[in-house]
Design a protein around this motif. Structure first.
Motif, mmCIF file in Angstrom:
data_model
loop_
_atom_site.group_PDB
_atom_site.id
_atom_site.type_symbol
_atom_site.label_atom_id
_atom_site.label_comp_id
_atom_site.label_asym_id
_atom_site.label_seq_id
_atom_site.Cartn_x
_atom_site.Cartn_y
_atom_site.Cartn_z
ATOM 1 N N ASP A 142 -25.656 33.621 17.349
ATOM 2 C CA ASP A 142 -26.477 34.889 17.234
ATOM 3 C C ASP A 142 -26.885 34.360 15.737
ATOM 4 N N VAL A 143 -28.834 33.895 16.151
ATOM 5 C CA VAL A 143 -29.527 33.351 14.979
ATOM 6 C C VAL A 143 -29.586 34.014 14.155
ATOM 7 N N GLY A 144 -29.275 35.066 13.225
ATOM 8 C CA GLY A 144 -29.406 36.402 12.680
ATOM 9 C C GLY A 144 -28.169 36.251 12.339
ATOM 10 N N LEU A 145 -27.065 35.513 12.672
ATOM 11 C CA LEU A 145 -25.955 36.124 11.675
ATOM 12 C C LEU A 145 -25.393 35.347 10.212
ATOM 13 N N ARG A 146 -25.946 34.101 10.500
ATOM 14 C CA ARG A 146 -25.554 33.047 9.885
ATOM 15 C C ARG A 146 -26.908 32.483 9.455
ATOM 16 N N ARG A 147 -26.283 32.853 7.620
ATOM 17 C CA ARG A 147 -28.363 32.253 6.818
ATOM 18 C C ARG A 147 -28.049 30.422 6.215
ATOM 19 N N MET A 148 -29.416 30.169 7.132
ATOM 20 C CA MET A 148 -29.282 28.473 7.290
ATOM 21 C C MET A 148 -30.562 28.288 6.667
ATOM 22 N N GLY A 149 -30.412 27.447 5.718
ATOM 23 C CA GLY A 149 -30.793 26.862 4.684
ATOM 24 C C GLY A 149 -32.127 24.685 4.512
ATOM 25 N N ASP A 150 -31.404 23.898 4.109
ATOM 26 C CA ASP A 150 -31.292 22.432 4.598
ATOM 27 C C ASP A 150 -31.045 21.983 5.760
ATOM 28 N N LEU A 151 -32.336 20.962 6.011
ATOM 29 C CA LEU A 151 -31.946 20.090 7.397
ATOM 30 C C LEU A 151 -31.051 19.440 6.743
ATOM 31 N N ASP A 152 -29.491 19.570 7.212
ATOM 32 C CA ASP A 152 -28.959 17.554 6.531
ATOM 33 C C ASP A 152 -29.130 16.580 7.572
ATOM 34 N N VAL A 153 -28.644 15.631 7.408
ATOM 35 C CA VAL A 153 -29.600 14.358 8.282
ATOM 36 C C VAL A 153 -28.588 12.975 8.122
ATOM 37 N N LEU A 154 -27.944 13.089 8.967
ATOM 38 C CA LEU A 154 -27.128 11.528 8.342
ATOM 39 C C LEU A 154 -27.777 10.108 9.378
#
Length: 396
Positions: A142-154
């Motif tokens: 559910d895209v509303g449940l967890r707050r997303m921040g930066d895009l981490d890229v390895l």
């Protein structure tokens, strides 16, 4: 608060002397509530809703990154009103707005980060997306449940010039946000040198002003290894990248860490952030969301993957980080970590659990217990030493 007794139906099994607000927060901080859990929370609110410090609850929910989640649960499971319509939780609109606002914010981030992923794919880069975006889209459901921040890229260190070329073409620059949030200002030379020499597993973030009410800035956080220098853990990043699996993120074909490496990555990050001065200073060292993330990932591992996890952790040399993460996750969510998995890595050494600042070269021991620190907003003032790492704090 009044002097009336607090119902103990939400007593926590591992953490002692928790405030009723903390107990309620932990009970609500789950992606799904079973009927029995719903009933316990409803009884608790019926008995104590008018006596709770709801301002404290909202403050703690924000600090721990779970306000959208508990807001959704309070509304979805009809926990804010009694059967006769009496309010059990004030300010219903706050919880509705927190969830809906986070959902819209995550969609805005997804639209932007999809462009980045398309650019990386078009450039032929070998990469894997880590942490938040994978969890938000692929684990919570559910895209509303967890707050997303930066895009981490390895990615490999050799790929950084290509990565830089791709993201600069999309408007990103390495630096910090200006005071009016309209420009990215390059970091000073000292900051660049410290990160290059002392934080060799990553590089400074790339930013792009978002100029939106719900998103101030888009952040890309490339790294070259899942382990910090000096941690004692060793793995060839090429091995982890080779094992990455296909995924669809933000509607785009992408790559993410395989399930076992993803779990190890989250454990290692949890340990690093819980014990590093920089994270302690900004209050992001201990958050319920991190422990919840680990539980959700653990629930998705098969028996075969758990066996692989044990052998891979020992081979990488990151037993202490996994032991630290599992111990504390089991404290926060007693039903979230199988006892046999905790036992597999042996009992956690008190020195491991109570020491911080090792990676900063300033080891010290906490004087407060874990439960006190978890809900103490002033814990950032406790360490005697301060972080000497220059550079970003808000986007860490």
């Amino acid at each position: 608060m009044t002097d009336s007794p607090i119902d103990d139906s939400l007593t926590h099994g591992c953490l002692e002397d928790l405030s009723p607000e903390a107990r309620l927060l932990l009970a609500l901080a789950r992606p799904r509530l079973e009927p029995a859990q719903q009933q316990r929370i409803f009884r608790f609110l019926t008995a104590n809703g008018q006596d709770l410090d709801w301002g404290l609850l909202v403050d703690q929910a924000c600090r721990h990154g779970v306000l959208p989640l508990i807001g959704r649960n309070l509304l979805t499971y009809r926990l804010v009103h009694s059967a006769d319509g009496r309010s059990l939780a004030p300010y219903r609109w706050i919880y509705a707005y927190a969830y809906e606002g986070n959902r819209r914010r995550n969609h805005a981030l997804a639209d932007e980060y999809a462009k980045v992923i398309r650019g990386l794919n078009a450039g032929g880069l070998d990469y894997a997306i880590r942490k938040g975006p994978v969890l938000t889209e692929g684990v919570y459901g559910d895209v509303g449940l967890r707050r997303m921040g930066d895009l981490d890229v390895l990615l490999s260190r050799d790929s950084l010039p290509e990565f830089t070329s791709v993201v600069e073409g999309l408007g990103y620059r390495q630096g910090h946000l200006s005071g009016n949030a309209e420009l990215v200002v390059p970091f000073d030379r000292r900051t660049q040198m410290v990160w290059k020499v002392s934080l060799a597993n990553s590089t400074l973030p790339y930013l792009k002003p978002a100029q939106r009410d719900d998103v101030e800035v888009f952040v890309l956080d490339p790294c070259f290894n899942v382990f910090q220098p000096g941690s004692g853990a060793v793995v060839d990043p090429a091995e982890i990248l080779a094992r990455a699996v296909d995924a669809v993120l933000f509607g785009e074909a992408s790559r993410r860490l395989d399930a076992v490496d993803q779990f190890i990555d989250v454990c290692v990050q949890l340990h690093v952030e819980a014990t590093t001065l920089m994270y302690i200073e900004i209050g992001k060292d201990l958050t319920i969301l991190k422990f919840l993330d680990l539980v959700q990932l653990l629930n998705r591992l098969s028996g075969e993957q758990l066996e692989t996890l044990v052998s891979r952790v020992r081979r990488y040399g990151c037993v202490d980080s996994v032991r630290y993460a599992l111990h504390h996750t089991g404290q926060v969510f007693p039903d979230g970590v199988p006892p046999e998995l905790t036992a597999e890595f042996g009992p956690a050494d008190p020195d491991l659990l109570e020491t911080y600042g090792v990676l900063d070269g300033r080891p010290d021991r906490w004087e407060q217990g874990f439960a006190d620190r978890l809900f103490n907003p002033r814990r950032s003032r406790t360490p005697k030493a301060r972080s000497t790492v220059p550079g970003p704090r808000a986007v860490v």
